[in-house]
Design an enzyme around this catalytic site. Sequence first.
Site, PDB file in Angstrom:
ATOM      1  N   ASP A  22       0.781  -1.224  -0.024  1.00  0.00           N
ATOM      2  CA  ASP A  22      -0.024  -0.072  -0.008  1.00  0.00           C
ATOM      3  C   ASP A  22       0.951   1.258   0.394  1.00  0.00           C
ATOM      4  O   ASP A  22       1.582   1.504   0.923  1.00  0.00           O
ATOM      5  CB  ASP A  22      -0.681  -0.018   1.305  1.00  0.00           C
ATOM      6  N   ASP A 163     -10.137  -5.747  -0.668  1.00  0.00           N
ATOM      7  CA  ASP A 163      -9.004  -5.233   0.303  1.00  0.00           C
ATOM      8  C   ASP A 163      -9.662  -4.318   1.345  1.00  0.00           C
ATOM      9  O   ASP A 163     -10.500  -3.471   0.877  1.00  0.00           O
ATOM     10  CB  ASP A 163      -8.173  -4.202  -0.687  1.00  0.00           C
TER      11      ASP A 163
END
Length: 212
Positions: A22, A163
């Site tokens: 991320d 996610d």
Amino acid sequence: MSRMTDECRRMVSEGADWLHLDVMDGHFVPNLTFGAPVIECVRKNLSVGYLDCHLMVSNPDQWVDDFAKAGANMFTFHIEALNFDDAKIKALVQRIKDQGMAVGIAVKPKTAIETIFPYVELIDLVLIMTVEPGFGGQSFMGDMIPKVKAVREKFPAVNIEVDGGINLKNIDVCTEAGANVIVSGSGVFGHPSPKEAISLMRDSVSKYCNKM
């Protein structure tokens, strides 16, 4: 952060197929993480592992070259970051491909899933956020599942990634709807046996997605 490469290597050894990284710029989302130099460091010290880079940034086009050079395999950007501009989205998709990376487009929970439909056949992956992007440890938003179903029904062959807040309690809901790429942070790292958690999640994908 000093143990990031070690943890990536551990996850691969425990059975992870992809490593979801991320990238946050502190602008598109309020949190700040890392950029291409860290990705490059991980790649140099990790001979195996698919680097799935999720860019939660305001100007994703600015970082394509850097992430390609760093060794990213997948470059996923948010459609919201380009203000849904058709020409900019198509140009960015092509630029990512030209740099040898796979392409993903991500959507926030409040974004209508139909906004990505014109681009799905141009890309490799659709990322459906099941939490608001920016922070880990949030609760899974089950009302995002219809988005997964809508994409799978319309585009049977595309990779659908989910996610946010995913663990062994809700994995089947995701995979039965059509998700075949699972991002799980706390659900894996917080499990007594990450290897078992990964294995059970993979079993769920195989159980439901292999029927499609």
